[in-house]
Write an enzyme that holds these catalytic residues in place. Structure first.
Site, PDB file in Angstrom:
ATOM      1  N   HIS A 193     -11.657  -2.180   6.987  1.00  0.00           N
ATOM      2  CA  HIS A 193     -11.683  -3.396   6.174  1.00  0.00           C
ATOM      3  C   HIS A 193     -11.962  -4.629   7.033  1.00  0.00           C
ATOM      4  O   HIS A 193     -11.519  -5.729   6.713  1.00  0.00           O
ATOM      5  CB  HIS A 193     -10.377  -3.563   5.397  1.00  0.00           C
ATOM      6  CG  HIS A 193     -10.033  -2.374   4.554  1.00  0.00           C
ATOM      7  ND1 HIS A 193     -10.882  -1.886   3.596  1.00  0.00           N
ATOM      8  CD2 HIS A 193      -8.942  -1.572   4.541  1.00  0.00           C
ATOM      9  CE1 HIS A 193     -10.333  -0.826   3.019  1.00  0.00           C
ATOM     10  NE2 HIS A 193      -9.164  -0.608   3.569  1.00  0.00           N
ATOM     11  N   ASN A 229      -6.982  -3.735  -4.338  1.00  0.00           N
ATOM     12  CA  ASN A 229      -8.201  -3.108  -4.854  1.00  0.00           C
ATOM     13  C   ASN A 229      -7.901  -1.850  -5.672  1.00  0.00           C
ATOM     14  O   ASN A 229      -8.649  -1.510  -6.587  1.00  0.00           O
ATOM     15  CB  ASN A 229      -9.176  -2.783  -3.720  1.00  0.00           C
ATOM     16  CG  ASN A 229      -8.541  -2.013  -2.589  1.00  0.00           C
ATOM     17  OD1 ASN A 229      -7.534  -2.467  -2.029  1.00  0.00           O
ATOM     18  ND2 ASN A 229      -9.089  -0.873  -2.238  1.00  0.00           N
ATOM     19  N   VAL A 239      -4.978  -2.938   5.026  1.00  0.00           N
ATOM     20  CA  VAL A 239      -5.190  -2.152   6.243  1.00  0.00           C
ATOM     21  C   VAL A 239      -3.923  -1.336   6.474  1.00  0.00           C
ATOM     22  O   VAL A 239      -2.823  -1.896   6.532  1.00  0.00           O
ATOM     23  CB  VAL A 239      -5.470  -3.066   7.444  1.00  0.00           C
ATOM     24  CG1 VAL A 239      -5.647  -2.239   8.706  1.00  0.00           C
ATOM     25  CG2 VAL A 239      -6.710  -3.908   7.172  1.00  0.00           C
ATOM     26  N   ASP A 246       0.822  -1.215   0.000  1.00  0.00           N
ATOM     27  CA  ASP A 246       0.000   0.000   0.000  1.00  0.00           C
ATOM     28  C   ASP A 246       0.852   1.259   0.000  1.00  0.00           C
ATOM     29  O   ASP A 246       0.600   2.194   0.765  1.00  0.00           O
ATOM     30  CB  ASP A 246      -0.945  -0.008   1.218  1.00  0.00           C
ATOM     31  CG  ASP A 246      -1.852  -1.226   1.244  1.00  0.00           C
ATOM     32  OD1 ASP A 246      -1.328  -2.337   1.421  1.00  0.00           O
ATOM     33  OD2 ASP A 246      -3.062  -1.082   1.080  1.00  0.00           O
TER      34      ASP A 246
HETATM   35 FE   LIG Z   1      -6.258  -1.970  -0.368  1.00  0.00          FE
END
Ligand SMILES: [Fe+2]
Length: 455
Positions: free
Chosen positions: A320, A225, A348, A160
């Site tokens: 999440h 995502n 997360v 992330d």
């Molecule tokens: Fe994500």
């Protein structure tokens, strides 16, 4: 007096330990993460007409003897050839790549080159050159040692990341950590999709930002995502379009029909990449592939079995929450049966490590819904703490669940250092500390060769 001190210490300990493991009380700045502006120096274009940019490499086969080199030329197609060799002054081999491009709403990509260098020798330093004339650029990488059970190898863990000032700190921190030989990336790369119309310029800036690492060591890609880029409101109906054009992976060499799930061997590790955002239910291609994949893992050859995915299966933050539950129901029995050593996830924006626990006793009627200690189960680690613009996930479920060993809402990265078939040393580093400071560390014992409980 001594008794009073002891009593106070016990009280403090109880406050920190809750009912599970440790919730770190480390205090950090609560400012939100801000994307670096387009003119930031880390996004600078390399000099020269049509100079290759956004150079990145990843493993190109199942065994670690190939590398995929990818880059983008902005102005015209140019050459897709990579010149390479073991001496900087003698690039005596070359390989031909392919070129692709894509449109996304009003955005048109540059020319995206992918070139596979095959039949490399193990454990060598290779130099490679892309581009033409005065705009050509030279880089290098090291191939892994030959696959074998006691080969030491050190992986970095980043997730992330995004492209904020904090992302830059994370990457710099990882780079200054001398250990990492390859990055296991647990998904959500550029966060371009948070911009209006998924401004794909931010895919380009991200590629230039991370080049200082991705051009020199393989990053093993997992989709998150933020790679979906599904935007029907602007006529973009093909999921993962930017990602699949820009990032190639060696999925075919592990019999996978999709770049979103695949496996590689590297040194003494067998790494399985799973897709949280592709179908994974019974009879789906991913499920069928995974069921056939686990029996192929030979722990006498690759003792360390590592699984990567984006959405964590165990997560005690209030972000999440339970999103990984459907995949847990589907795949946790496989992870326990085949004694996966560790599962890394992101998503997360914080850090968490579990004990070895499983919830495989649960079914819809027996009510046994509490995770229990299980020495055949993996350790679950969330490292979605790269520093992207969505900021830290600081709200946690209370009390800390029994299965959660350590959790902390800080940005950082981790290192998984395999020593031999029995031991691996794991550290998580928060960005605020120097490299010598281990915020959370653990000696991992291999589940097949040394299946004791870690302490
Ligand atoms: Fe994500």
């Amino acid at each position: 007096m001594a008794r009073l001190v002891l009593a106070v210490m016990l009280l403090l300990n109880a406050a920190i330990l809750c009912s599970g493991g440790i919730t770190s009380e480390f205090v950090r700045l609560q400012e939100s993460a801000v994307d670096m502006p387009l003119h930031a120096d880390v996004f600078r274009m390399p000099p020269g007409y049509n100079a290759p940019q956004q150079v990145h490499i990843t493993q190109g086969d199942h065994e670690g003897r190939s590398i995929i080199v990818s880059w983008i030329t902005p102005s015209e197609k140019g050459s897709s050839t990579v010149f390479y060799g073991t001496s900087e002054n003698k690039l005596d081999q070359h390989a031909e790549g392919t070129v692709t491009m894509y449109k996304f709403y009003t955005y048109t990509s540059g020319y995206i080159h992918h070139c596979v260098l095959t039949d490399l020798k193990y454990d060598r330093k290779y130099f490679y050159k892309v581009g033409e004339g005065s705009a050509a650029r030279l880089f290098w990488f090291k191939t892994p040692p030959e696959v074998g059970p006691d080969v030491p190898y050190t992986f970095g863990l980043i997730g992330d990341l995004g492209q904020t000032f904090d992302s830059n700190v994370t990457l710099t921190h990882y780079e200054s950590n001398p250990g990492g030989q390859a990055v296991l990336y647990v998904g959500d790369l550029s966060y371009a999709d948070v911009y209006p119309d998924h401004d794909n310029v931010r895919w380009d800036t991200w590629g230039r930002f991370v080049e200082r690492s991705t051009a020199y060591q393989p990053w093993i890609w997992t989709t998150g995502n933020h790679e979906i880029d599904y935007a029907p409101e602007i006529g973009e109906y093909v999921p993962f379009k930017p990602f699949t054009h820009r990032y190639h992976v060696p999925h075919k060499s592990s019999g996978s029909g999709s770049p979103f799930w695949y496996s590689i061997k590297r040194a003494s590790a067998y790494i399985i990449v799973l897709a949280s955002y592709s179908a994974f239910g019974k009879y789906t291609p991913q499920s069928e592939w995974l069921e056939q994949e686990f029996p192929k893992v030979n722990r006498s050859e690759t003792p360390w079995l590592i699984v990567l995915m984006h959405s964590p299966l165990y997560n005690s933050y209030n972000y999440h929450y339970m999103e990984g539950e459907t995949m847990r129901v589907m795949y946790e029995p496989l992870f326990v049966t085949y004694k996966v050593d560790v599962i890394f996830a992101g998503h997360v924006h914080a850090y968490e490590r579990s004990y070895r626990i499983s919830n495989v006793a649960y079914n819809i009627t027996d009510g046994k819904c509490t995770p229990t200690s299980d020495l055949s189960a993996p350790v679950y680690i969330t490292v979605g703490d790269g520093g992207n613009q969505e900021g830290l996930a600081s709200s946690m479920t209370e009390p800390q669940p029994n299965y959660s060993a350590y959790r902390e809402a800080s940005f950082g990265h981790a290192i998984f250092g395999i020593k031999n078939r029995t031991h691996a040393y794991y550290n998580w580093y928060r960005n605020q500390d120097g490299n010598a400071v281990e915020a959370d560390s653990l000696w991992f014992f291999n589940r097949v060769w040394n299946p004791r409980e870690e302490s």
